[in-house]
Design an enzyme around this catalytic site. Structure first.
Site: not given
Lengths: 267, 408
Positions: B273, B276, B298, B333-334
């Site tokens: 992305d 990450h 994810d 946060a992901g």
């Protein structure tokens, strides 16, 4: 005889495809009246097939009422082999257009009785009312379909044993392994093509220049089987500049002088 | 009959209807199907002598197998790991994620549950079993349970209180105690260095569950032992594992290990992305072991919610672009990247071909889970789960079992 000389192989493909479209559309085929087309395989007609697919996509050409007869097929090669002519035709033309698979004819090189297969093929061409337009490419040795040098000019659909040159030339499609190249093929005869109402021969590239010279500037000879079409009332040769390298300047000039007229045939 | 790919007639299920996609670009395989199953188009042509009942004009788009996401924690406001004792609400949430994923071209996914309490697994897993997709949503491939047998040091965003640091004395008892029934589990992420982990890996693999190594402090040898015990994947490579050190390569060293089994491919997930995993790291992985790269989003519950501030469970998350942070902090946060975005980014980051990138989101995850007979390719016999994308991987239409379930 007509000789169309285009600048490039791509222009040859374009002219040929436009000519085919014109022929089919002028015929206005219908359920009662099919247009019957003879088709070749090989690298030369590929560009024409691409254009025909484009025309189909653009909605200017339908194969709904077209029947096709292919020239030849290897003997003993599985139908789904990547080099079979069934695969070639399905991959490069049929799967992209709206033809009914029942109207497609290709010789079955795996038939139990090959002789019967060949005789049956001639019969089905007859049953379809004969071929309106037979399209062919030629080899550097002037062969049309698998009618290699020395084939009878009155030959019919039959089993043909391939000569060493052809086997060698084809090895590149079979992992360069001579033992994998089929040694026999089923092919329409010269006379089968001669029966067509009209014959269209595509010739591109300098390596075909001698064949074009033999086809149109010298006499009819079974050593250059394509020369047989000198005796056909309506033959159309479509060549690129490179293929004319062995022709007399006079020949080239003569036919180029007619180009304006020939252009109008596909407008 | 010739129709465009977004024609309403393709939304209906018609038994026996032979459909052929034309004017599309296909990487490998065919574009003819009937009754939801892809066929060998040459065989239909030559043997059945049957023309397609419907030709679908794909307008030059790329026809790919539907995308498969083997690691997705939730999306569109719903989180698979959050149980609220409301069965109907949970089921509704799962259905909603399945439905919305169709917009992303995802036709099957493994809903992912992070480290949770044994009670939570027993509550959520019964709702995450395998099911085929349909007009109502993407199919589910069984759950991916990420934890709780992980390294505390590499827990990432997982709640520490539920992390379990050992599988001894009996890994089988521990597995059954924590997860309950494992039928609905297709993939487990586990840290191989934990006591009893190797035994657990072989137990899980023996039950037909795919095992992935991750959230782990393992060194290379422990990683190799994990693979030898039956693991076949690394969970989100680079994330939640030791950084590569030239004297202690850790799990990342597995990319080039000579002890990997020769008879099966070892895979690794990549979150491509742009946040990450640094593009350089993606490139290193792709150059080193291109055959193993699998794209995973994810994604967290904020996926697909757009920019702004969202309440997710007990957290408030702020999304800006494709970056999601805990409100008021800079803590990520992901991921909120969609699968098409990850594919697009992989092409740029790894400088790989579009074909390779699509393969990393289709054939390779299917291959990891051992489901290539039905999913992940356009081979004859596969389910007609398809997606039409353009060269920028924008999704134009999604098909499940040959039925158009989404069109842009």
């Amino acid at each position: 005889m007509k000789l169309i000389i285009e600048e490039t192989a791509d222009a040859v493909a374009e002219y040929a495809a436009r000519y085919v479209r014109r022929k089919i559309n002028d015929f206005s085929p219908s359920e009662e009246r099919y247009f019957v087309l003879g088709l070749p395989t090989g690298s030369t007609p590929l560009g024409m097939y691409r254009k025909l697919i484009q025309f189909h996509r653009a909605g200017t050409l339908s194969f709904k009422y077209v029947k096709t007869f292919n020239m030849d097929e290897y003997v003993g090669l599985p139908r789904d082999h990547p080099e079979s002519y069934h695969t070639f035709m399905h991959h490069n033309l049929f799967r992209h257009i709206d033809i009914d698979p029942r109207n497609v004819h290709i010789l079955d090189g795996n038939a139990a009785d090959l002789k019967k297969e060949c005789d049956g093929y001639e019969a089905s061409i007859k049953a379809a009312g004969g071929i309106h337009l037979f399209i062919g490419g030629i080899g550097p040795d002037g062969h049309i379909a698998f009618n290699e040098p020395g084939s009878s000019l009155s030959s019919r659909t039959r089993i043909k044993t391939l000569n060493a040159d052809t086997i060698q030339a084809n090895a590149r499609f079979f992992d360069n392994d001579l033992s994998k190249v089929p040694t026999q093929a089923l092919t329409v005869g010269v006379a089968t093509v001669m029966d067509a109402e009209e014959v269209m021969i595509l010739i591109t590239g300098a390596h075909k220049a001698l064949a074009l010279h033999k086809a149109i500037e010298e006499g009819v000879s079974h050593m250059w089987t394509v020369s047989a079409f000198q005796m056909h009332p309506t033959t159309l040769f479509i060549a690129d500049e490179e293929a004319t390298l062995e022709l007399k300047v006079k020949t080239v000039k003569y036919f180029k002088g007619l180009m304006e007229l020939h252009r109008r045939l596909v407008e | 009959m010739l129709v465009r790919y977004n024609d309403p007639s393709l939304r209906a299920v018609v038994a026996g209807r032979l459909v052929q996609f034309i004017n599309c670009r296909v990487i490998e395989g065919g574009a003819v199907f009937r009754d939801g199953v892809l066929l060998d188009s040459a065989r239909v042509f030559w043997e059945e002598r049957k023309a397609a009942d419907v030709q679908v004009d794909c307008c030059g788009l790329i026809l790919s197998p539907g995308f498969i996401d083997i690691q997705i924690n939730g999306g569109f406001g719903f989180d698979f790991s959050t149980w609220t004792d409301d069965v109907a609400a949970y089921e509704k949430g799962v259905s909603m994620v399945s439905r919305r994923l169709l917009e992303h071209g995802v036709t099957s996914y493994a809903p992912t549950v992070i480290t949770s309490s044994p009670e939570t697994y027993k509550q959520v897993l019964p709702h995450l079993g395998r099911r085929n997709g349909d007009a109502n949503g993407a199919g589910m491939l069984g759950a991916h349970v990420e934890g709780p047998f992980i390294s505390v040091a590499k827990k990432g965003a997982h709640p520490e209180r539920f992390v379990r640091g050992t599988l001894e004395p009996s890994s089988e008892d521990e597995i059954d105690y924590v997860y309950g029934d494992t039928t609905n589990i297709s993939l487990v992420t586990i840290a191989p260095e934990l006591p009893g982990a190797l035994q657990a890996i072989s137990t899980l693999a023996g039950r037909g569950i795919t095992v992935s190594l991750g959230h782990s402090s393992a060194g290379l040898e422990a990683g190799e032992a994990g693979i030898a015990a039956g693991a076949s994947c690394l969970t989100h490579l680079f994330n939640a594992m030791n950084a590569y050190h030239h004297r202690d390569p850790g799990l990342i060293g597995l990319l080039t290990s000579k002890y990997l089994p020769k008879d099966r491919q070892t895979y690794y997930g990549i979150i491509s992305d742009g946040i990450h995993t640094h593009d350089s790291a993606i490139r290193v992985a792709h150059r080193t072991a291109p055959d193993g790269l699998i794209l995973v989003t994810d994604a967290i519950a904020a996926l697909g919610m757009g920019e702004g501030s969202h309440v997710l469970g007990v957290q408030r998350v702020r999304v800006a672009g494709i970056r999601a942070v805990i409100e008021g902090t800079e803590t990520t946060a992901g991921s909120v990247a969609s699968m098409p975005l990850c594919i697009r980014h992989l092409i740029k980051a790894a400088r790989c071909t579009l074909e390779q990138a699509l393969c990393a989101a289709t054939k390779k995850p299917a291959s990891l889970l051992g489901i290539t007979a039905a999913k992940g390719t356009l081979a004859p016999g596969s389910d007609a789960d398809l997606v039409l994308v353009d060269d920028d991987i924008r999704v134009h239409a999604t098909f499940i079992g040959g039925q158009c379930v989404y069109s842009a």
